[in-house]
Design an enzyme around this catalytic site. Structure first.
Site, short mmCIF file in Angstrom:
data_model
loop_
_atom_site.label_atom_id
_atom_site.label_comp_id
_atom_site.label_asym_id
_atom_site.label_seq_id
_atom_site.Cartn_x
_atom_site.Cartn_y
_atom_site.Cartn_z
N GLY A 1 0.79 -1.22 0.00
CA GLY A 1 0.00 0.00 0.00
C GLY A 1 0.83 1.27 0.00
O GLY A 1 0.45 2.26 -0.64
N THR A 2 1.95 1.26 0.70
CA THR A 2 2.78 2.46 0.77
C THR A 2 3.34 2.81 -0.61
O THR A 2 3.33 3.98 -1.01
CB THR A 2 3.93 2.26 1.77
OG1 THR A 2 3.37 2.13 3.09
CG2 THR A 2 4.89 3.44 1.75
N GLY B 1 -2.13 -6.40 0.46
CA GLY B 1 -2.56 -7.76 0.69
C GLY B 1 -2.66 -8.17 2.14
O GLY B 1 -3.56 -8.92 2.51
N HIS B 2 -1.77 -7.69 2.99
CA HIS B 2 -1.70 -8.25 4.34
C HIS B 2 -2.76 -7.69 5.28
O HIS B 2 -2.81 -8.06 6.46
CB HIS B 2 -0.30 -8.06 4.94
CG HIS B 2 0.04 -6.66 5.34
ND1 HIS B 2 0.13 -6.28 6.65
CD2 HIS B 2 0.32 -5.56 4.61
CE1 HIS B 2 0.46 -4.99 6.72
NE2 HIS B 2 0.58 -4.54 5.49
N GLN C 1 -7.20 -0.01 4.36
CA GLN C 1 -7.99 -0.59 5.44
C GLN C 1 -9.38 -1.03 4.98
O GLN C 1 -10.01 -1.88 5.62
CB GLN C 1 -8.13 0.41 6.59
CG GLN C 1 -6.85 0.69 7.34
CD GLN C 1 -6.31 -0.51 8.09
OE1 GLN C 1 -7.05 -1.41 8.47
NE2 GLN C 1 -5.00 -0.53 8.31
N THR D 1 10.83 -7.74 -11.81
CA THR D 1 10.28 -9.08 -11.91
C THR D 1 9.12 -9.25 -10.94
O THR D 1 9.23 -8.92 -9.76
CB THR D 1 11.36 -10.13 -11.59
OG1 THR D 1 12.44 -9.98 -12.50
CG2 THR D 1 10.80 -11.54 -11.70
N CYS E 1 2.73 1.81 11.84
CA CYS E 1 3.86 2.48 11.19
C CYS E 1 4.46 3.58 12.05
O CYS E 1 5.52 4.10 11.75
CB CYS E 1 3.41 3.06 9.84
SG CYS E 1 2.81 1.81 8.70
N ASN F 1 -7.28 4.24 9.36
CA ASN F 1 -6.64 3.08 9.95
C ASN F 1 -6.62 3.09 11.46
O ASN F 1 -6.47 2.04 12.09
CB ASN F 1 -5.20 2.95 9.42
CG ASN F 1 -4.41 4.23 9.62
OD1 ASN F 1 -4.78 5.28 9.11
ND2 ASN F 1 -3.30 4.15 10.34
#
Length: 395
Positions: A72-73, A201-202, A180, A238, A326, A152
């Site tokens: 996301g960052t 994703g996390h 979020q 990649t 963060c 968040n």
């Protein structure tokens, strides 16, 4: 590891077993480079396309509008910096809110050093921007509006549709940080007039180190990472095939179970809010009571320090936070809580609990009792609390 209660799902989520299983073949069996033309490479390319299609469908977007990132960052940085550079011929003014994630705020500060002008919109006491303030902030040289979908820390959901309409009416690009919200709330980029959207994703039971940026067709935005021709020459490097496969599976699971999962988590959330609010004096629920993420609970407790509360909960095996993961190393109070009007001494006593469907009522009961005990002990050591009680007894 000893038994613990995990209530910090806004920081990260446990990777779902189905997601892990979807990733494994691309580490050991289908490990070819997706840019290769032989069969081993085309298996990886197929996995990427399948995930792209799943994510696009979840947003009512086209697969060619989905670009994979490292999280996301990166997606936030790409959206803001590339949109600013692409639009500088029309203007150098950007609008955002004071409660954005630091991935947006720090990028805006970087752009300010490069000569861009940023307007930081205030929010009300619930953490919601005022649409009239946004309209007043719009100028002829405004090129981008960036407002997060849901906060968040306090879970507040912004009026995204109306913000998108204001942006569209004025010919301004609209970016939303949906890190979020994605996987937890229904999002239709067409209905909401979203031009750029960031996700990770996390936060939805997927792997770390993978995310995406939605870029609406026709939006002129520059490449962010230069090198190869990956991601249609817009994001070189990649591809992280296992991560992309995992993100696709996480999105598939999230959106196939969204209503059922959200309903269950929201009941847990409301139960926790009611117990804390009714049983612990001198506390305050932060954020809007109704317009909030299904899993978010954020309270401030007067006369205590949040870090001490977290340590005491950790000693009982309860994982929580005082705000954004963060900024966990910072001694400063949350910029979000200050923006909604809390004084420093109350903002310092905040606690964020973010739930998952795996949590139980029994875990929440144990958590409430632990909070009550910890808050009581910390207040007994507080001279401010002692003075407050003496004054109350004199009244």
């Amino acid at each position: 590891m000893d038994k613990f209660i995990y209530l910090d799902n806004a920081a990260t989520t446990r990777t779902a077993p189905e997601v892990v299983n979807a990733m494994i073949p691309y580490f050991s069996e289908h490990y070819g480079n997706a840019s290769s033309i032989y069969r081993l490479g085309t298996e990886s390319k197929r996995a990427i396309m399948q995930s792209r299609e799943v994510i696009a469908k979840s947003l009512n977007a086209d697969p060619l509008e989905i670009y994979f990132t490292a999280g996301g960052t990166e997606a936030d940085n790409w959206a803001l910096i590339a949109a600013a550079e692409s639009g500088e011929g029309r203007g150098r003014h950007i609008i955002t809110s004071k409660i954005e994630h630091h991935a947006v705020l720090h990028t805006c500060q970087y752009l300010e050093k490069r000569g861009y002008e940023i307007t930081y919109i205030d929010v009300d006491e619930k953490g919601i921007i005022r649409l009239e303030d946004l309209k007043k902030a719009v100028r002829k040289d405004t090129i981008l509006i960036s407002v997060m979908f849901a906060n968040n820390e306090i879970g507040t959901i912004q009026p995204i549709k109306q913000i998108g309409e204001i942006a569209k009416e004025n010919g301004i690009l609209f970016h939303t940080d949906a890190v979020q919200a994605y996987g937890h709330l229904a999002i239709d980029v067409e209905e909401l007039n979203i031009d750029l959207l960031s996700a990770s994703g996390h936060k939805l039971y997927g792997p770390k180190g993978i995310g995406f940026l939605y870029i609406r067709k026709g939006v002129k935005i520059r490449s962010f990472i230069h090198g190869g021709a990956q991601e249609r020459k817009r994001r070189a490097g990649t591809e992280n095939v296992p991560g992309i496969a995992g993100l696709g599976m996480a999105a598939k699971l999230a959106f196939s179970q969204m209503e059922e999962r959200a309903g269950k988590i929201q009941k847990l959330r409301d139960y926790l809010i009611e117990r804390i609010g009714n049983e612990i004096p001198y506390c305050r629920l932060n954020g809007d009571r109704e317009r909030r993420l299904p899993n978010n609970v954020n309270f401030s407790f007067q006369f205590i320090e949040g870090e001490s509360l977290l340590i005491m909960l950790d000693m009982k095996g309860i994982c929580a936070s005082s705000g954004s993961a963060c900024t966990s190393g910072s001694l400063d109070p949350s910029h979000v809580l200050l923006a909604i009007g809390l004084p420093h001494e109350i903002a310092h006593g905040s606690l964020r609990l973010t739930l998952s469907e795996e949590n139980t009522i029994e875990e929440l009961d144990e958590t409430v009792e632990a909070i009550k005990e910890a808050v009581g002990k910390l207040r007994q050591m507080s001279p401010l609390y002692e003075d407050f009680i003496k004054k109350q007894n004199k009244i």
